[in-house]
Write a protein that holds these residues in place. Structure first.
Motif, mmCIF file in Angstrom:
data_model
loop_
_atom_site.group_PDB
_atom_site.id
_atom_site.type_symbol
_atom_site.label_atom_id
_atom_site.label_comp_id
_atom_site.label_asym_id
_atom_site.label_seq_id
_atom_site.Cartn_x
_atom_site.Cartn_y
_atom_site.Cartn_z
ATOM 1 N N HIS A 40 -4.212 -1.873 -4.553
ATOM 2 C CA HIS A 40 -4.391 0.091 -3.470
ATOM 3 C C HIS A 40 -6.181 -0.250 -3.715
ATOM 4 N N SER A 74 0.870 3.487 -3.333
ATOM 5 C CA SER A 74 0.449 5.108 -2.913
ATOM 6 C C SER A 74 1.676 5.987 -3.872
ATOM 7 N N PHE A 116 0.911 -1.527 0.175
ATOM 8 C CA PHE A 116 -0.297 -0.424 0.139
ATOM 9 C C PHE A 116 1.247 1.090 0.049
#
Length: 414
Positions: free
Chosen positions: A354, A223, A219
């Motif tokens: 994600h 990002s 994650f």
């Protein structure tokens, strides 16, 4: 080396704590964005008029939205739920001034079966009513800290720091010596529930970070992929994997062109041409086309794209997108195909994990993402608490004249 990693984990963690709490809470909510939006603002959700009712074609919805907002043109469709059609509108050019109309066109929500307007909101703001604005604000907060471009830059920096901190935190859980390595490392994976409040916080912070390290790293790095304002993701992936340059992917259809008025292909002609080109891609690739998902007008490039769901297995994108000239309909490019580039396959997985997209778009995984967001919040809160307690202890030792440092093992997650 260990002192350096302690410093990185301590101060990077403190700098990120508030932001990770925000991202964790909002990310947990966004795992069920469509359902929560419908629950909070049911007026934006249509009821199917009859079991055999036919959804309007994308071109019909685009025409309907432009009829309702005559100073704007349909740009693209958002896809959150099947019982609503959300169309992003862009301002038309005022022939009297040669400039776009001043209205903030925003988005319009239509009944996908009848074309009836369900609601609209300016793109730079929110709809009327507190409850209806909750999920739009949550999304804005998660994707840009509700600060526009400034928020994107901040999140890009934080994502890079979070990725670095993942490695620093993992390193600090390792034993100081290799002697009896597994026996020394085992306590880092456990929580001593009968310990004091500080001990439980410390163990929760360390053990949760270890058990979920792989997903936390995924994650963090995804990002960077989603909000990278510095090109870091592309450079790192190109250095480690086989990646097709982004310039090569968008060449031929993303360059701005001279505005010569409306494109010669109207919505219905564009939809027909998009279907034809998608069918050619399906025949060549040996897959089937399913439901059309989007029709986008890229007016700055005088280009359309047509998006349709397919039966292709991952890592090929389940949605095929074909780009074609808005004037003569000539084929420009197709995206969402399996290219054989390992970096692109890995990037597709990162985005899917994600955003809970195909092939993991299932309720159990969405629940996991929701829980993971709350765990990120817990890690931030426990990390700040552990730092505060250790800082308080160091100050107390200083006042007593005790200059001895705390054991290295207890500085692991400070």
């Amino acid at each position: 080396m260990r002192r350096l990693f302690v410093w990185i984990h301590r101060y990077v963690g403190l700098a990120m704590a508030l932001f990770l709490i925000i991202e964790g809470v909002t990310g947990s909510l966004l795992a069920f964005r469509g359902d929560l939006s419908a629950l909070l603002d049911p007026s934006l959700v249509a009821a199917k008029p009859s079991p055999d009712a036919r959804r309007l074609e994308l071109a019909e919805l685009a025409e309907r939205s432009e009829a309702l907002m005559p100073h704007a043109t349909a740009a693209y469709f958002f896809r959150l739920r099947d019982d609503q059609a959300i169309v992003r509108m862009a301002p038309r050019t005022d022939p009297a001034t040669g400039k776009p109309y001043p209205e903030d066109a925003g988005v319009i929500v239509l009944d996908p079966w009848t074309g009836r307007e369900l609601g609209r909101s300016p793109y730079s703001g929110y709809t009327q009513g507190f409850v209806a604005n909750i999920m739009p604000f949550v999304n804005d907060l998660h994707t840009s800290l509700a600060m526009g471009q400034t928020g994107l830059w901040i999140l890009a920096i934080l994502a890079i720091l979070w990725t670095i901190d993942c490695f620093a935190g993992f390193y600090l859980t390792l034993p100081v010596t290799l002697e009896k390595f597994w026996a020394r490392w085992k306590p880092a994976w456990l929580v001593k529930w009968r310990g004091g409040f500080y001990r439980v916080n410390f163990d929760l912070h360390r053990a949760s970070g270890l058990w979920l390290w792989a997903m936390l790293f995924i994650f963090a790095w995804s990002s960077v992929c989603l909000v990278d304002s510095f090109g870091v993701f592309e450079k790192v992936m190109a250095a480690l994997f086989d990646v097709r340059p982004i310039e090569e992917q968008v060449a031929g259809f993303a360059s701005p062109r001279k505005d010569e008025g409306p494109m010669k292909l109207d919505w219905r002609a564009a939809q027909a041409r998009g279907r034809e080109l998608a069918a050619e891609q399906a025949k060549a690739g040996g897959f089937r086309l399913l439901e059309p998902k989007g029709l986008t007008s890229l007016r700055y490039a005088r280009t359309y794209n047509y998006i349709v769901e397919t039966d292709r297995p991952f890592p090929a994108d389940k949605e095929l997108t074909v780009f074609f000239d808005g004037d003569d309909g000539s084929f420009l490019a197709a995206m969402g195909t399996s290219t054989g580039h390992s970096g692109e396959t890995l990037t597709a997985w990162l985005r899917a994990l994600h955003m809970a997209r195909d092939p993991v778009d299932y309720l159990p995984y969405r629940i996991f993402v929701c829980v993971l967001g709350l765990i990120v919040v817990m890690l931030s809160v426990t990390g700040v608490y552990v730092w505060w307690k250790k800082r308080k202890a160091r100050r107390l030792r200083g006042r007593r004249g005790d200059t001895r440092a705390a054991p290295a093992t207890r500085e692991a997650i400070s």
